[in-house]
Design a protein around this motif. Structure first.
Motif, PDB file in Angstrom:
ATOM      1  N   SER A   1       0.821  -1.205   0.000  1.00  0.00           N
ATOM      2  CA  SER A   1       0.000   0.000   0.000  1.00  0.00           C
ATOM      3  C   SER A   1       0.862   1.265   0.000  1.00  0.00           C
ATOM      4  O   SER A   1       0.595   2.223  -0.728  1.00  0.00           O
ATOM      5  CB  SER A   1      -0.932  -0.013   1.209  1.00  0.00           C
ATOM      6  OG  SER A   1      -1.743   1.123   1.203  1.00  0.00           O
ATOM      7  N   ARG A   2       1.910   1.267   0.812  1.00  0.00           N
ATOM      8  CA  ARG A   2       2.810   2.426   0.873  1.00  0.00           C
ATOM      9  C   ARG A   2       3.493   2.640  -0.471  1.00  0.00           C
ATOM     10  O   ARG A   2       3.604   3.776  -0.944  1.00  0.00           O
ATOM     11  CB  ARG A   2       3.849   2.237   1.967  1.00  0.00           C
ATOM     12  CG  ARG A   2       4.819   3.392   2.044  1.00  0.00           C
ATOM     13  CD  ARG A   2       5.828   3.237   3.138  1.00  0.00           C
ATOM     14  NE  ARG A   2       6.734   4.381   3.136  1.00  0.00           N
ATOM     15  CZ  ARG A   2       7.903   4.389   3.734  1.00  0.00           C
ATOM     16  NH1 ARG A   2       8.307   3.333   4.425  1.00  0.00           N
ATOM     17  NH2 ARG A   2       8.676   5.443   3.667  1.00  0.00           N
ATOM     18  N   ALA A   3       3.940   1.553  -1.095  1.00  0.00           N
ATOM     19  CA  ALA A   3       4.575   1.670  -2.408  1.00  0.00           C
ATOM     20  C   ALA A   3       3.605   2.293  -3.404  1.00  0.00           C
ATOM     21  O   ALA A   3       3.976   3.196  -4.159  1.00  0.00           O
ATOM     22  CB  ALA A   3       5.047   0.301  -2.888  1.00  0.00           C
ATOM     23  N   ALA A   4       2.364   1.853  -3.396  1.00  0.00           N
ATOM     24  CA  ALA A   4       1.360   2.398  -4.314  1.00  0.00           C
ATOM     25  C   ALA A   4       1.135   3.887  -4.071  1.00  0.00           C
ATOM     26  O   ALA A   4       1.046   4.672  -5.015  1.00  0.00           O
ATOM     27  CB  ALA A   4       0.054   1.625  -4.171  1.00  0.00           C
ATOM     28  N   ARG A   5       1.033   4.272  -2.799  1.00  0.00           N
ATOM     29  CA  ARG A   5       0.838   5.698  -2.477  1.00  0.00           C
ATOM     30  C   ARG A   5       2.015   6.538  -2.960  1.00  0.00           C
ATOM     31  O   ARG A   5       1.836   7.625  -3.513  1.00  0.00           O
ATOM     32  CB  ARG A   5       0.649   5.889  -0.978  1.00  0.00           C
ATOM     33  CG  ARG A   5      -0.730   5.567  -0.463  1.00  0.00           C
ATOM     34  CD  ARG A   5      -0.949   6.076   0.966  1.00  0.00           C
ATOM     35  NE  ARG A   5       0.137   5.778   1.880  1.00  0.00           N
ATOM     36  CZ  ARG A   5       0.291   4.628   2.549  1.00  0.00           C
ATOM     37  NH1 ARG A   5      -0.592   3.662   2.391  1.00  0.00           N
ATOM     38  NH2 ARG A   5       1.307   4.447   3.369  1.00  0.00           N
TER      39      ARG A   5
END
Length: 154
Positions: A113-117
């Motif tokens: 999720s952090r990578a996507a953000r």
């Protein structure tokens, strides 16, 4: 899943679906530009070291990959060795992914999720545009409420 829903910067970056769902090619391919896609088998993501190995292999992480959660996060947010306009990670058999360790499963989902953000953030990106980074979590049965809850929190 609508054709363009996968490749917008808005909306969820972690998506769940049944493994036997049928998607049009248009839904899985970006409207234009290059794509890096990786497919992982959740049944091979039993322990943390399995996750490090599978992601490293699927995305050909550099030799300096540190084989820990922080290093996985760093590599997924960098991917300079795989420049692309879009990124897609597909995980089959998601219900098996780190099934014996809820804490590590939570860590992995948080990292994704952090990578996507960070990829979606236009700051520091070429042309000032964010880059779609999507994760499609495929389940053998209907995605459980628990999985929906795990991904919705992101």
């Amino acid at each position: 899943m609508k054709d363009l829903e996968l490749w917008t910067l808005e909306g969820p970056s972690l998506l769940t679906a049944r493994a036997d769902s049928q998607f049009s090619i248009a839904a899985l391919m970006p409207p234009s530009g290059s794509i890096v896609a990786a497919r992982l088998d959740g049944r091979k993501l039993v322990e943390a070291h399995d996750a490090f190995e599978q992601f490293s292999y699927a995305l050909t992480f550099p030799a300096y990959f540190g084989w820990n959660w922080d290093a996985l996060s760093d590599c997924l947010r960098d991917l300079s060795w795989h420049p692309a306009d879009h990124y897609l990670i597909i995980v089959d058999h998601t219900e098996s992914m780190l099934a014996g360790n809820a804490e590590e499963r939570e860590i992995l989902l948080s990292i994704l999720s952090r990578a996507a953000r960070e990829w979606a953030d236009p700051l520091g990106k070429p042309d000032g545009k964010g880059v779609p980074f999507k994760v499609l979590l495929l389940c053998d049965d209907e995605p459980t409420e628990a999985l929906h809850a795990e991904t919705a929190m992101r």
